[in-house]
Write an enzyme that holds these catalytic residues in place. Sequence first.
Site, PDB file in Angstrom:
ATOM      1  N   LYS A   1       0.829  -1.209   0.000  1.00  0.00           N
ATOM      2  CA  LYS A   1       0.000   0.000   0.000  1.00  0.00           C
ATOM      3  C   LYS A   1       0.859   1.254   0.000  1.00  0.00           C
ATOM      4  O   LYS A   1       0.574   2.212  -0.718  1.00  0.00           O
ATOM      5  CB  LYS A   1      -0.954   0.010   1.185  1.00  0.00           C
ATOM      6  CG  LYS A   1      -2.108  -0.952   0.969  1.00  0.00           C
ATOM      7  CD  LYS A   1      -3.141  -0.876   2.070  1.00  0.00           C
ATOM      8  CE  LYS A   1      -4.215  -1.948   1.828  1.00  0.00           C
ATOM      9  NZ  LYS A   1      -5.055  -2.174   3.000  1.00  0.00           N
TER      10      LYS A   1
ATOM     11  N   LYS B   1      -5.543 -11.513  -6.211  1.00  0.00           N
ATOM     12  CA  LYS B   1      -6.728 -11.752  -5.390  1.00  0.00           C
ATOM     13  C   LYS B   1      -7.839 -10.773  -5.776  1.00  0.00           C
ATOM     14  O   LYS B   1      -7.561  -9.644  -6.180  1.00  0.00           O
ATOM     15  CB  LYS B   1      -6.391 -11.650  -3.906  1.00  0.00           C
ATOM     16  CG  LYS B   1      -6.170 -10.241  -3.407  1.00  0.00           C
ATOM     17  CD  LYS B   1      -6.126 -10.148  -1.879  1.00  0.00           C
ATOM     18  CE  LYS B   1      -5.865  -8.689  -1.495  1.00  0.00           C
ATOM     19  NZ  LYS B   1      -5.745  -8.446  -0.070  1.00  0.00           N
TER      20      LYS B   1
ATOM     21  N   LYS C   1     -11.203  -4.826  -3.810  1.00  0.00           N
ATOM     22  CA  LYS C   1     -11.903  -3.625  -4.257  1.00  0.00           C
ATOM     23  C   LYS C   1     -10.950  -2.621  -4.911  1.00  0.00           C
ATOM     24  O   LYS C   1     -11.380  -1.716  -5.601  1.00  0.00           O
ATOM     25  CB  LYS C   1     -12.685  -2.982  -3.109  1.00  0.00           C
ATOM     26  CG  LYS C   1     -11.857  -2.687  -1.896  1.00  0.00           C
ATOM     27  CD  LYS C   1     -12.694  -2.706  -0.622  1.00  0.00           C
ATOM     28  CE  LYS C   1     -11.805  -2.906   0.586  1.00  0.00           C
ATOM     29  NZ  LYS C   1     -12.327  -3.823   1.584  1.00  0.00           N
TER      30      LYS C   1
END
Length: 332
Positions: free
Chosen positions: A112, A195, A198
């Site tokens: 991230k 995976k 969102k």
Amino acid sequence: DARILSGMQPTSDSLHLGNYLGALTSWVGLQDSYETIYTVVDLHSLTVATDPQLLRERTRRTAAQYLAAGVDPSRSALFVQSHVPEHAQLAWVLSCHTGFGEAARMTQFKDKSARHGNDATNVGLFTYPILMAADILLYDAALVPVGEDQRQHLELTRDLAQRFNARFGQTFVVPEPHIVRATAKIYDLQEPTAKMSKSASSPNGLIELLDDPKVVAKRIRSAVTDAEREIRFDPVAKPGVSNLLTIHSALSGRTVAELEQDYAGRGYGDLKKDLAEVVVGFLEPFQERVHGYLDDPASLDDVLAEGAERVRVVARETLARVYDRVGLLPAR
Ligand code: TYM
């Protein structure tokens, strides 16, 4: 009874099929044999900038999806993380026992922060797994049902519990991850080696539980497969087809071996068409139940208030024990 705890972030209007098959279905099953505690981790979602009104709405929507999936408030405590202040309080103590390097090694943080850049990465994202450890350790949870992507966070939780116990005496239960192998990682329909998430690059790879069933059916029909024709479960050579078989099996209750037999000699088009029916057949009544809960926010808030009240008794006790162990002077 051994205790179970798990949670999901209210970072989106809808949970997706990965959340559902990777975690939520096992939450529901575990209610029969354990004392189960399920939380909407709204404090965790503050790491992502969200409009305040939207965050409130998503918190209720997430709780409504737990209920629609079968989380039963007469058997499970269902609550919102920020309603129990001990989570943040324990997280502080645990953060003082976490190495900087140890936290910096978390792959979700590395991914991230690499994506956002240093200045756009807040410190909350860095300490996020410590708050997660607090969620779990606060309730002496023995098992934590999650998808594969949370395994490393669970390892950190275990390390923190063991370190604390070694230093201050038996204080925390050391939790085990509960990861259902077949559905531990549901993949993106367009990029079946990544995976389902969102934050995927294309919305077409994602199936959200509250999506329009027509859109869902279309996304399944255009899922990426491969240049062969054979319908066979082989995650390495055929990740796209294998992912479709996994989803079909999890929702239809048929084994992957049975599905392989059923589809012997048939084409990908047949599999996709049938899978779309299976998924839509699940989603329609699910969505109806979600909307039923959302149409009555006062009752939903009652369930959440009652859940928080129940777990808070345990949270207070654990925090008092921890404060005592580390030497904080008790308040009179
Ligand atoms: P979150 O909100 O990202 O995801 C919720 C749950 O869904 C699982 N999951 C998946 N499983 C299979 N395939 C996928 N593609 C997939 N995507 C997501 C996740 O593994 C998770 O179980 N840090 C946690 C939330 C959390 C938590 C906790 C979990 C906070 N405190 C305490 C357990 C215990 C998270 O971000 O999950």
